[in-house]
Design an enzyme around this catalytic site. Structure first.
Site, PDB file in Angstrom:
ATOM      1  CB  SER A 155      -0.965   0.001   1.194  1.00  0.00           C
ATOM      2  OG  SER A 155      -0.264  -0.216   2.404  1.00  0.00           O
ATOM      3  CG  HIS A 209      -0.854   3.911   4.131  1.00  0.00           C
ATOM      4  ND1 HIS A 209      -2.011   3.619   4.830  1.00  0.00           N
ATOM      5  CD2 HIS A 209      -0.392   2.717   3.682  1.00  0.00           C
ATOM      6  CE1 HIS A 209      -2.233   2.322   4.796  1.00  0.00           C
ATOM      7  NE2 HIS A 209      -1.264   1.749   4.108  1.00  0.00           N
TER       8      HIS A 209
END
Length: 245
Positions: A155, A209
């Protein structure tokens, strides 16, 4: 009766008054030069290749019969600060291709397909791979600064590819037209969801992230897009930037 006397002077025509509405405004917006979706490939080679690589890394987890075997796989590949500082640098790469379970993998691969397709169309396959890897490394570095790990998942790198696409559309917003805005809304919804879940769930690595997203934004503003290769350099940046110097 008309005056036919040739000695009568002809009146001069009155001057034409130029008003503002008769002039083209230099600040008027110009129509976009490029339709972004036109010619987009629905089977982006490098994006699909990255997805296959992620799936291959997940096979040992999928085939493991005991929890101890799964844990052993993660302990050998996950991002763990102590192990990285001890010299196991490869974890910066392996950790971004590992996933905890099938739902984790499928969710990330769906997002990677969408953002990767846009990024690959704009920058080409090899630059997309470069963005994925650099953003993943930056996300992993920020993750190590924030917490000791272990951490796995693509991610952070996917946030980087998303950030790169956002940087591209922002920098070239006067040149590129995006017809289907729903794709952008879906990606922002996914990114917002991931960050909110990361705030609520301590097991989600929000540091990766944010690190990947910021890295992708910077890269997207610096790279020369393949899609704009046929344009003059003055057309490939927003009007505000053209007039800055």
């Amino acid at each position: 009766m008309a005056d036919d006397n040739p000695d009568t002077p002809t009146p001069e025509p009155s001057p034409l008054v130029i008003t503002e509405d008769m002039l083209a405004s230099p600040s008027a917006p110009t129509p976009p030069l490029i339709d972004f979706e036109r010619g987009m490939c629905w089977t982006p080679a490098m994006t699909l290749g990255l997805s296959v690589l992620n799936i291959c890394f997940f096979i040992p987890v999928f085939l493991a019969e005991k929890p101890e075997q799964i844990l052993d796989v993660f302990l050998k590949t996950a991002l763990i600060r102590e192990k990285v500082l001890a010299g196991e640098i490869w974890r910066m790469i392996t950790s971004m291709f590992m996933h905890v379970d099938l739902s984790h993998l499928l969710g990330n691969m769906a997002a990677l397909y969408i953002v990767g397709m846009a990024c690959e169309h704009a920058f080409g396959p090899w630059q997309t791979v470069l963005v994925f890897l650099l953003a993943g490394l930056c996300g992993g570095f920020v993750s190590l600064l924030v917490h000791p790990g272990p951490s796995v998942g693509a991610s952070g790198a996917i946030f980087g590819v998303l950030g790169c696409a956002v940087g591209f559309f922002w920098r070239h917003r006067r040149v590129v037209h995006l017809r289907d805005k729903r794709i952008g809304l879906a990606l922002f919804a996914w990114a917002g969801y991931q960050i909110v879940i990361g705030v609520m769930e301590p097991m989600v690595d929000n540091a990766a992230h944010v690190g990947g997203l910021v890295a992708g934004l910077v890269i997207g503003c610096l790279l020369r897009p393949r899609l704009l290769a046929g344009l003059e350099p003055s057309h490939a940046v927003p009007t505000a930037m053209q007039n800055s110097g």
